[in-house]
Design a protein around this motif. Structure first.
Motif, PDB file in Angstrom:
ATOM      1  N   UNK A   1       0.829  -1.199   0.000  1.00  0.00           N
ATOM      2  CA  UNK A   1       0.000   0.000   0.000  1.00  0.00           C
ATOM      3  C   UNK A   1       0.866   1.253   0.000  1.00  0.00           C
ATOM      4  N   UNK A   2       0.361   2.295  -0.638  1.00  0.00           N
ATOM      5  CA  UNK A   2       1.093   3.557  -0.660  1.00  0.00           C
ATOM      6  C   UNK A   2       1.997   3.716  -1.861  1.00  0.00           C
ATOM      7  N   UNK A   3       1.881   2.812  -2.855  1.00  0.00           N
ATOM      8  CA  UNK A   3       2.655   2.924  -4.087  1.00  0.00           C
ATOM      9  C   UNK A   3       1.697   2.956  -5.276  1.00  0.00           C
ATOM     10  N   UNK A   4       2.220   3.234  -6.460  1.00  0.00           N
ATOM     11  CA  UNK A   4       1.355   3.423  -7.616  1.00  0.00           C
ATOM     12  C   UNK A   4       2.112   3.117  -8.905  1.00  0.00           C
ATOM     13  N   UNK A   5       1.377   2.761  -9.944  1.00  0.00           N
ATOM     14  CA  UNK A   5       1.864   2.774 -11.316  1.00  0.00           C
ATOM     15  C   UNK A   5       1.225   3.971 -11.999  1.00  0.00           C
ATOM     16  N   UNK A   6       2.027   4.806 -12.647  1.00  0.00           N
ATOM     17  CA  UNK A   6       1.491   5.829 -13.534  1.00  0.00           C
ATOM     18  C   UNK A   6       1.747   5.375 -14.957  1.00  0.00           C
ATOM     19  N   UNK A   7       0.777   5.576 -15.828  1.00  0.00           N
ATOM     20  CA  UNK A   7       0.834   5.017 -17.186  1.00  0.00           C
ATOM     21  C   UNK A   7       0.444   6.059 -18.227  1.00  0.00           C
ATOM     22  N   UNK A   8       0.895   5.832 -19.464  1.00  0.00           N
ATOM     23  CA  UNK A   8       0.451   6.606 -20.614  1.00  0.00           C
ATOM     24  C   UNK A   8       0.632   8.101 -20.460  1.00  0.00           C
ATOM     25  N   UNK A   9      -0.420   8.858 -20.815  1.00  0.00           N
ATOM     26  CA  UNK A   9      -0.335  10.316 -20.801  1.00  0.00           C
ATOM     27  C   UNK A   9      -0.126  10.875 -19.398  1.00  0.00           C
ATOM     28  N   UNK A  10      -0.666  10.201 -18.380  1.00  0.00           N
ATOM     29  CA  UNK A  10      -0.489  10.690 -17.012  1.00  0.00           C
ATOM     30  C   UNK A  10       0.967  10.535 -16.580  1.00  0.00           C
ATOM     31  N   UNK A  11       1.589   9.415 -16.935  1.00  0.00           N
ATOM     32  CA  UNK A  11       3.013   9.219 -16.635  1.00  0.00           C
ATOM     33  C   UNK A  11       3.858  10.238 -17.396  1.00  0.00           C
ATOM     34  N   UNK A  12       3.472  10.495 -18.637  1.00  0.00           N
ATOM     35  CA  UNK A  12       4.209  11.468 -19.448  1.00  0.00           C
ATOM     36  C   UNK A  12       4.040  12.869 -18.867  1.00  0.00           C
ATOM     37  N   UNK A  13       2.854  13.166 -18.390  1.00  0.00           N
ATOM     38  CA  UNK A  13       2.609  14.461 -17.751  1.00  0.00           C
ATOM     39  C   UNK A  13       3.459  14.615 -16.496  1.00  0.00           C
ATOM     40  N   UNK A  14       3.551  13.548 -15.720  1.00  0.00           N
ATOM     41  CA  UNK A  14       4.384  13.529 -14.511  1.00  0.00           C
ATOM     42  C   UNK A  14       5.820  13.895 -14.845  1.00  0.00           C
ATOM     43  N   UNK A  15       6.381  13.230 -15.851  1.00  0.00           N
ATOM     44  CA  UNK A  15       7.770  13.502 -16.246  1.00  0.00           C
ATOM     45  C   UNK A  15       7.901  14.857 -16.931  1.00  0.00           C
ATOM     46  N   UNK A  16       6.860  15.250 -17.669  1.00  0.00           N
ATOM     47  CA  UNK A  16       6.889  16.542 -18.342  1.00  0.00           C
ATOM     48  C   UNK A  16       6.963  17.697 -17.367  1.00  0.00           C
ATOM     49  N   UNK A  17       6.201  17.594 -16.286  1.00  0.00           N
ATOM     50  CA  UNK A  17       6.224  18.639 -15.256  1.00  0.00           C
ATOM     51  C   UNK A  17       7.607  18.735 -14.624  1.00  0.00           C
ATOM     52  N   UNK A  18       8.236  17.594 -14.324  1.00  0.00           N
ATOM     53  CA  UNK A  18       9.589  17.607 -13.748  1.00  0.00           C
ATOM     54  C   UNK A  18      10.597  18.224 -14.723  1.00  0.00           C
ATOM     55  N   UNK A  19      10.481  17.856 -16.003  1.00  0.00           N
ATOM     56  CA  UNK A  19      11.404  18.397 -17.003  1.00  0.00           C
ATOM     57  C   UNK A  19      11.205  19.900 -17.182  1.00  0.00           C
ATOM     58  N   UNK A  20       9.950  20.320 -17.169  1.00  0.00           N
ATOM     59  CA  UNK A  20       9.659  21.753 -17.277  1.00  0.00           C
ATOM     60  C   UNK A  20      10.225  22.502 -16.080  1.00  0.00           C
ATOM     61  N   UNK A  21      10.053  21.951 -14.879  1.00  0.00           N
ATOM     62  CA  UNK A  21      10.588  22.590 -13.674  1.00  0.00           C
ATOM     63  C   UNK A  21      12.108  22.670 -13.722  1.00  0.00           C
ATOM     64  N   UNK A  22      12.742  21.616 -14.221  1.00  0.00           N
ATOM     65  CA  UNK A  22      14.206  21.630 -14.394  1.00  0.00           C
ATOM     66  C   UNK A  22      14.632  22.774 -15.304  1.00  0.00           C
ATOM     67  N   UNK A  23      14.019  22.855 -16.480  1.00  0.00           N
ATOM     68  CA  UNK A  23      14.386  23.890 -17.446  1.00  0.00           C
ATOM     69  C   UNK A  23      14.022  25.280 -16.938  1.00  0.00           C
ATOM     70  N   UNK A  24      12.931  25.368 -16.197  1.00  0.00           N
ATOM     71  CA  UNK A  24      12.503  26.639 -15.603  1.00  0.00           C
ATOM     72  C   UNK A  24      13.611  27.184 -14.704  1.00  0.00           C
ATOM     73  N   UNK A  25      14.202  26.317 -13.862  1.00  0.00           N
ATOM     74  CA  UNK A  25      15.250  26.761 -12.948  1.00  0.00           C
ATOM     75  C   UNK A  25      16.572  27.006 -13.668  1.00  0.00           C
ATOM     76  N   UNK A  26      16.851  26.227 -14.694  1.00  0.00           N
ATOM     77  CA  UNK A  26      18.058  26.479 -15.490  1.00  0.00           C
ATOM     78  C   UNK A  26      17.967  27.862 -16.119  1.00  0.00           C
ATOM     79  N   UNK A  27      16.782  28.221 -16.607  1.00  0.00           N
ATOM     80  CA  UNK A  27      16.575  29.544 -17.205  1.00  0.00           C
ATOM     81  C   UNK A  27      16.712  30.661 -16.183  1.00  0.00           C
ATOM     82  N   UNK A  28      16.554  30.345 -14.897  1.00  0.00           N
ATOM     83  CA  UNK A  28      16.742  31.333 -13.832  1.00  0.00           C
ATOM     84  C   UNK A  28      18.202  31.447 -13.422  1.00  0.00           C
ATOM     85  N   UNK A  29      19.074  30.691 -14.090  1.00  0.00           N
ATOM     86  CA  UNK A  29      20.502  30.774 -13.807  1.00  0.00           C
ATOM     87  C   UNK A  29      21.036  29.713 -12.877  1.00  0.00           C
ATOM     88  N   UNK A  30      20.202  28.724 -12.519  1.00  0.00           N
ATOM     89  CA  UNK A  30      20.646  27.650 -11.631  1.00  0.00           C
ATOM     90  C   UNK A  30      21.413  26.590 -12.417  1.00  0.00           C
TER      91      UNK A  30
END
Length: 415
Positions: free
Chosen positions: A170-199
């Motif tokens: 209990x307390x774990x999950x599988x993310x699949x398809x577009x939802x899994x892609x959205x999960x990774x997309x948000x992380x990648x966007x946040x990464x690039x967002x901070x790189x653009x801020x000079x980090x």
């Protein structure tokens, strides 16, 4: 962790700070550390005196042994001094052992004494006393019913809690398809967002030694985990150091939670994109203000209304000088919930990890450290899905995320 010299010179201020954090059970620690510090310094002083005497007496023994060839009485005098040196050596060994014992106990006690909070921190025993400072974006109230977040994900065949439960518990999950892609997309966007801020983007080791863990977090709190720079002397011109890193996280949840905290809201495994700053002490509050504002900017770029909540004294982890939460609006619950936490830890982590900076005048000082969660899915996905859900069941993709979603401007449910 506080500087022992500061505690020695400001015991009443330290006690008052403990009271402001509603941790009265820790008040005896102040007297205990003061006593241990006094005993430790007395042991060091006595040991230093014995070492100096030993050197002097050893020279006398050598001189007397040389004179004993002509005057046998000197031999007896030399033996008496030898006996004294032996007794002093035994006492010195005892003192050295005591020094270690006092230091170890002192260190453990000092780890438990909370950092001095900033004067601007509101006083209160728990998070119910946190203070809303400001809101960003108009909270949405759609004219259609918003399903529970796992129901939304299931419409896209995007989550499987049952299978994950059979595999991992209990307390774990599988993310699949577009939802899994959205999960990774948000992380990648946040990464690039901070790189653009000079980090600087950083991929740190995921496993660290226990003594480093002790250096970056309170003993009872796991929310201050951060990338480490341990035992280094940093040139002042290298400051500020600004890092952003991906962080897989695991936590053990205790107790039962309501329906709103099931699904993927409160789970054992989650991921974060972090921002970390190591800076000059005089710049830390400026960085603190900038860091939480970047979290607001990122969430607003994804059409998610948020608010800033100032954490009260009783809700601050012991290492923190000041902290605030960024909470996202939940149209389903008609309330805000935490998605980010920004913290200024002063010089506490630098002292624990022995991070020092060489100033322009050649003197060494401790820098300040700060951390903030840029974004932490899958909890962030709850806010995203609820705020971008349409009446027909589709989910709009904000423009900033479309490059990470294959150019899609919306997700269409399969069910």
């Amino acid at each position: 962790m506080l500087d022992m010299k500061f505690v020695r010179e400001n015991p009443e201020l330290v006690r008052e700070n403990i009271k402001k954090k509603f941790q009265d059970a820790k008040l005896p620690l102040v007297d205990e550390v003061l006593e241990l510090d006094e005993k430790k310094r007395a042991a060091i002083t006595e040991a230093s005196e014995l070492r100096a005497q030993r050197n002097t007496l050893s020279k006398q023994v050598g001189m007397l042994m040389g004179q004993a060839k002509k005057d046998p009485s000197k031999l007896e005098e030399a033996e008496a001094i030898k006996a004294k040196v032996k007794a002093q050596a035994e006492r010195l060994a005892e003192l050295e052992k005591l020094e270690v014992e006092y230091e170890e106990k002192l260190h453990q006690d000092m780890l438990q004494i909370p950092n001095i909070i900033d004067p601007s921190v509101p006083i209160g025993p728990d998070d119910s006393y946190n203070v809303e400072v400001q809101r960003f974006g108009e909270p949405k109230t759609p004219d259609f019913e918003i399903p529970y977040h796992t129901e939304i994900m299931e419409r896209f065949d995007g989550v499987d809690m049952d299978a994950a439960g059979r595999v991992s518990g209990a307390g774990f999950y599988y993310l699949l398809g577009d939802i899994a892609r959205l999960h990774e997309g948000v992380l990648a966007y946040a990464r690039d967002f901070m790189i653009d801020k000079g980090f600087t983007f950083c991929i740190p080791p995921f496993m660290i030694h226990g003594n480093v863990v002790e250096g970056v977090m309170s003993q009872t709190d796991m929310d201050a985990m951060m990338y480490k720079i341990e035992g280094e002397d940093l040139p002042e011109e290298s400051l500020p150091q600004t890092l952003t890193s991906y962080s897989p996280c695991f936590r053990k949840e205790k107790g039962s939670h309501g329906i709103e905290e099931r699904g993927v809201y409160r789970i054992h495994q989650f991921e974060k994109q972090e921002m970390i700053v190591v800076c000059k002490p005089e710049d830390s509050m400026k960085w603190y203000e900038q860091m939480w504002k970047w979290s607001v900017e990122l969430f607003r770029s994804m059409d998610i209304p948020v608010r800033q909540l100032e954490c009260c004294s009783g809700d601050l982890a012991d290492l923190k000088v000041k902290s605030c939460d960024i909470e996202a609006w939940s149209p389903r619950q008609q309330k805000y919930f935490e998605v980010c936490s920004c913290s200024n830890l002063g010089d506490a982590q630098a002292r624990r990890l022995r991070i020092r900076v060489k100033g322009a005048d050649g003197r060494m000082y401790l820098p300040h450290t700060l951390n903030n969660t840029v974004v932490a899915p899958p909890r962030m996905l709850i806010a995203f899905l609820e705020n971008n859900l349409q009446a027909d069941g589709s989910v709009l993709i904000p423009e900033v995320l479309r490059p990470y979603m294959g150019g899609k401007d919306k997700l269409v449910p399969k069910h």
